[in-house]
Design a protein around this motif. Sequence first.
Motif, mmCIF file in Angstrom:
data_model
loop_
_atom_site.group_PDB
_atom_site.id
_atom_site.type_symbol
_atom_site.label_atom_id
_atom_site.label_comp_id
_atom_site.label_asym_id
_atom_site.label_seq_id
_atom_site.Cartn_x
_atom_site.Cartn_y
_atom_site.Cartn_z
ATOM 1 N N ASP A 2 0.648 5.031 2.013
ATOM 2 C CA ASP A 2 -0.111 5.659 3.098
ATOM 3 C C ASP A 2 -0.912 6.864 2.613
ATOM 4 O O ASP A 2 -2.040 7.097 3.065
ATOM 5 C CB ASP A 2 0.816 6.067 4.238
ATOM 6 N N HIS A 32 4.821 0.234 0.039
ATOM 7 C CA HIS A 32 5.491 -0.578 1.061
ATOM 8 C C HIS A 32 4.578 -1.684 1.575
ATOM 9 O O HIS A 32 3.358 -1.646 1.362
ATOM 10 C CB HIS A 32 6.020 0.283 2.208
ATOM 11 N N HIS A 35 0.828 -1.210 0.000
ATOM 12 C CA HIS A 35 0.000 0.000 0.000
ATOM 13 C C HIS A 35 0.857 1.253 0.000
ATOM 14 O O HIS A 35 2.075 1.188 0.179
ATOM 15 C CB HIS A 35 -0.925 0.006 1.234
HETATM 16 MN MN MN Z 1 1.854 2.146 5.746
#
Ligand code: MN
Length: 281
Positions: free
Chosen positions: A112, A205, A110
């Motif tokens: 952030d 990440h 994903h």
């Molecule tokens: Mn994250």
Amino acid sequence: MKLTEEQKQQFDWDGYLFFPSLFRPEEIKVLMDEVPALYAQRRPENIGEKTANAVRTNFAAHMYSYPFAKLARHPRMVEPIRQVFDEDVYMHQFKINGKQAFDGDVWQWHQDYGTWRADDQMPEDRAMNVAIFLDEVNEFNGPLMFIPGSHKLGVLEAEHDLTTTSYPLWTINHETIRRLVERGGIVAPKGPAGSMILFHGCLVHASTSNLSPWNRVSVYLSLCAVSNHIRCFKRPGYIAHRDFAPIDCLPDDCLLRHYDVPLPWKDGTPAEELQGSLRAT
Ligand code: MN
Ligand code: SIN
């Protein structure tokens, strides 16, 4: 702590910077000594793993734990971020991820900022992630993995995964990950407790589960430029903070000496900070 021109260039290319052993063992001990009591508390801020009796993540400890309230104001962490954004920053999110031995579950691929934009209406990607290792991170205990350079692509299409783990996440599909990895590869910064990573809000990440006998407790902080504060309060305040006051740093020795810091949620989380859904849509 100021970033050099070379570090700024590196951050621009790769989307992250790694600082091995930035915090000393005695500083990390002050934080680590607090974690078992935090994880044992019955608070809404503790989210368990889906299939194990282990804490996956603890939110907002800086609002009710003295050592973590000091960490949230640490100049070694805050100053480089202010430098990158050339602006004051506030704490958007503060969590202590357990990734406990044997039980620590995955974090799917994903970005952030994808979540901050979709759920919190954060206008731009002017928010930075920080990981501070409280345990050693090695190749076996679920190190954080990055696809270097993936932050350059902006926000990628994502699906809201409500089922894989106990914590909903906007995740990126396997075909996209395959394509990104062909281009940028995968890195997993590893090092002793006390190491710190700064990483861009759009850097893709993930981390695997922890099948090793070693916990991988790490603090993950997200600091946002004050002018870029979130516009939508759909998620609870303990997950996406609503106080946009600039962080006022303490001196560099703050983890080892006494400084007065506010602990506004020490006796419980205010009702208005509990409202909202984990399952933001
Ligand atoms: Mn994250
Ligand atoms: C995160 O992406 O916020 C956490 C990842 C991890 O704990 O490995």
